[in-house]
Design an enzyme around this catalytic site. Structure first.
Site, PDB file in Angstrom:
ATOM      1  N   CYS A   1     -72.691  23.284 -14.349  1.00  0.00           N
ATOM      2  CA  CYS A   1     -72.881  23.808 -15.711  1.00  0.00           C
ATOM      3  C   CYS A   1     -71.606  23.553 -16.512  1.00  0.00           C
ATOM      4  O   CYS A   1     -70.995  24.481 -17.040  1.00  0.00           O
ATOM      5  CB  CYS A   1     -73.288  25.278 -15.709  1.00  0.00           C
TER       6      CYS A   1
ATOM      7  N   ALA B   1     -76.008  31.569  -4.886  1.00  0.00           N
ATOM      8  CA  ALA B   1     -76.000  32.893  -5.516  1.00  0.00           C
ATOM      9  C   ALA B   1     -75.831  32.786  -7.039  1.00  0.00           C
ATOM     10  O   ALA B   1     -75.090  31.918  -7.503  1.00  0.00           O
ATOM     11  CB  ALA B   1     -74.865  33.713  -4.929  1.00  0.00           C
TER      12      ALA B   1
ATOM     13  N   CYS C   1     -75.137  26.208  -3.015  1.00  0.00           N
ATOM     14  CA  CYS C   1     -74.271  27.154  -3.736  1.00  0.00           C
ATOM     15  C   CYS C   1     -75.264  28.036  -4.489  1.00  0.00           C
ATOM     16  O   CYS C   1     -75.494  27.859  -5.673  1.00  0.00           O
ATOM     17  CB  CYS C   1     -73.340  26.411  -4.675  1.00  0.00           C
TER      18      CYS C   1
ATOM     19  N   GLY D   1     -79.126  33.106  -7.061  1.00  0.00           N
ATOM     20  CA  GLY D   1     -80.467  32.739  -6.619  1.00  0.00           C
ATOM     21  C   GLY D   1     -81.405  32.284  -7.718  1.00  0.00           C
ATOM     22  O   GLY D   1     -82.614  32.145  -7.481  1.00  0.00           O
ATOM     23  N   GLY D   2     -80.872  32.015  -8.906  1.00  0.00           N
ATOM     24  CA  GLY D   2     -81.726  31.567 -10.011  1.00  0.00           C
ATOM     25  C   GLY D   2     -82.527  30.334  -9.624  1.00  0.00           C
ATOM     26  O   GLY D   2     -83.726  30.233  -9.911  1.00  0.00           O
TER      27      GLY D   2
END
Ligand SMILES: C[S@@+](CC[C@H](N)C(=O)[O-])C[C@H]1O[C@@H](n2cnc3c(N)ncnc32)[C@H](O)[C@@H]1O
Length: 462
Positions: free
Chosen positions: A399, A274, A272, A276-277
């Protein structure tokens, strides 16, 4: 910090900022996300409008109850109703600052603080196009100036006004954290820190720190590749953005790549991914081949932009990234059957751990979203586990601070996958100060996150 209004300066007029913010508050109350709505703001006004809109989101429980106490029937015009709440939020902060005569800035919290007379005057100007309501607005604001203490005392009898969270958040956090739920709610209502992750393939933390010092941007080093700015800034103002020296990434989010610990030559799935951190962090740490998968095509384009800005894809490293747009749970649509050494499942969640950065989230989510999101997460990780090679590992990340998306999820997974061995990882991280760490004591805490690491046992596992 908040741009103050000086006569003749190019700062936007507060009355215009209030009116724009009122439109965004109205949009959120109608179910639209604040970041989507903010896109409609003229660029020159965006920082000011965003700051005021965030501020209102953090006080929406209180000002809604104040409005109810002062205006018995909700105003028929939803824009006026929103403007009244914007004005009350700014007025409450101005009065709390305790100085009605001068404009102040609260540099510690980066909150917009204006003089009381400025707020009242500018709010009435903002209501110019709503003549039917101008007197009502003026009367409410002046009454609040006179009777603030009494009105606040009455308002905070309502828990939503007391904590500025929907009542179900209070109940859920009290159930999960009976000792800490009040501290937690207060912390979640603070602005988040701006933390940078240094791209050690391009530069060093010493170089970035020296450039920040030269640009007079106060900061604190928080780890070998992590630093926090004492005052958030637009990324383009910070030295090294275009050169790919760093990424904005919270300290808690930076733990994902550290727990997955990629090794040179591995084939890694970021399921998952995007924007892209974490994909980019994995590639900064080791020479691996990453599959970056996401179901949202538009968000996936940002992964590529980040890879390019950070110089992580180039002709020298041709085949190191594969981008895929698909539902991670539908293996038949994207997987080639070759197992992965490591899988990162940074699953979609209620975002309760990052509500400081998205203060509208609390007003948009519903209690039933927690159960619905947890079911979606289970569907994703059950499928992803099949792509892990024996001896390989999967890091579950969310998160969130709701146990349904954290520890309960990890335990459910372990019960249903007898070939999964749970390894040490952070578990639940709460966005509260680490009292044992004196160095971190005057920095805001990192985001709320949950990590659980599983290794796959079975034939072929070493
Ligand atoms: C928490 S965000 C990921 C953040 C990202 N890992 C990072 O560090 O930048 C969750 C992502 O999951 C994606 N997503 C939601 N449902 C999905 C699914 N069924 N399959 C794949 N991706 C999904 C969303 O589009 C969103 O980009």
């Amino acid at each position: 910090m908040w741009p103050m209004m000086h006569p003749g300066s190019r700062s936007p007029k507060l009355c215009d900022v209030m009116l724009h913010s009122a439109r965004h508050v109205q949009a959120v109350l109608a179910g639209r996300s604040l970041s989507d709505s903010l896109v409609d703001t003229p660029a020159a006004m965006r920082p000011a409008v965003q700051a005021v809109s965030f501020h209102v989101m953090r006080r929406l429980g209180l000002v809604t109850e104040l409005r109810r106490l002062m205006v018995k029937r909700p105003p028929a015009d939803p824009l006026f109703d929103a403007l009244l709440r914007v004005a009350l939020a700014l007025l409450e902060t101005a009065l709390a600052a305790g100085d009605a005569q001068s404009v102040q800035t609260d540099t510690a919290s980066h909150e917009p603080v204006y003089a009381v007379y400025t707020v009242v005057d500018q709010a009435v100007r903002a209501a110019h196009a709503m003549p039917a309501y101008k007197n009502l607005l003026n009367a409410c604001l002046r009454r609040y100036v006179r009777e603030r203490k009494v009105l606040n005392t009455l308002a905070i009898k309502n828990p939503e006004a007391r904590w500025n969270f929907p009542a179900w958040w209070g109940r859920a956090l009290r159930r999960a954290y009976p000792q800490d739920w009040q501290t937690l709610l207060m912390q979640l209502n603070q602005p988040a820190p701006m933390t940078l992750r240094i791209n050690r393939r391009q530069t060093s933390i010493e170089t970035v720190s020296a450039a920040l010092t030269q640009a007079a941007m106060a900061h604190r080093l928080c780890g070998p590749s992590t630093l926090t700015l004492m005052q958030p800034r637009p990324v383009v103002q910070i030295p090294g953005f275009d050169a790919g020296w760093w990424s904005v990434q919270d300290a808690s989010a930076q733990l994902a790549a550290q727990w997955l610990a990629p090794r040179n030559g591995e084939r890694v799935l970021d399921a998952c991914a995007a924007p892209g951190g974490k994909t980019t962090h994995l590639l900064e740490l080791a020479d691996i081949h990453v599959w970056a998968l996401d179901s949202d095509a538009q968000r996936l384009t940002r992964v590529w932009q980040n890879l390019e800005r950070l110089r992580l894809v180039s002709d020298d490293r041709p085949q190191n990234v594969t981008l895929k747009c698909a539902d991670a749970a539908q293996l038949q649509h994207w997987w080639d059957g070759q197992p992965f050494d490591a899988v990162l499942a940074d699953v979609p969640c209620t975002a309760s751990g990052v509500v400081r950065r998205h203060p509208d989230v609390r007003w948009l989510k519903r209690e039933e979203d927690v159960v619905r999101t947890a079911a979606q997460q289970r569907r994703i990780v059950d499928a992803l586990w099949q792509t892990v090679k024996p001896g390989g590992r999967m890091l579950y990340a969310s998160c969130s601070i709701f146990p349904e998306e954290g520890e309960m999820q990890a335990q459910h997974f372990a019960r249903n996958h007898t070939d999964a061995r749970r390894m040490p990882a952070s578990g639940q991280i709460l966005p509260v100060q680490d009292a044992s760490n004196a160095d971190a004591s005057n920095l805001p805490p990192g985001d709320g996150f949950f990590y659980a690491l599983f290794v796959k046992q079975g034939k072929g596992a070493s």
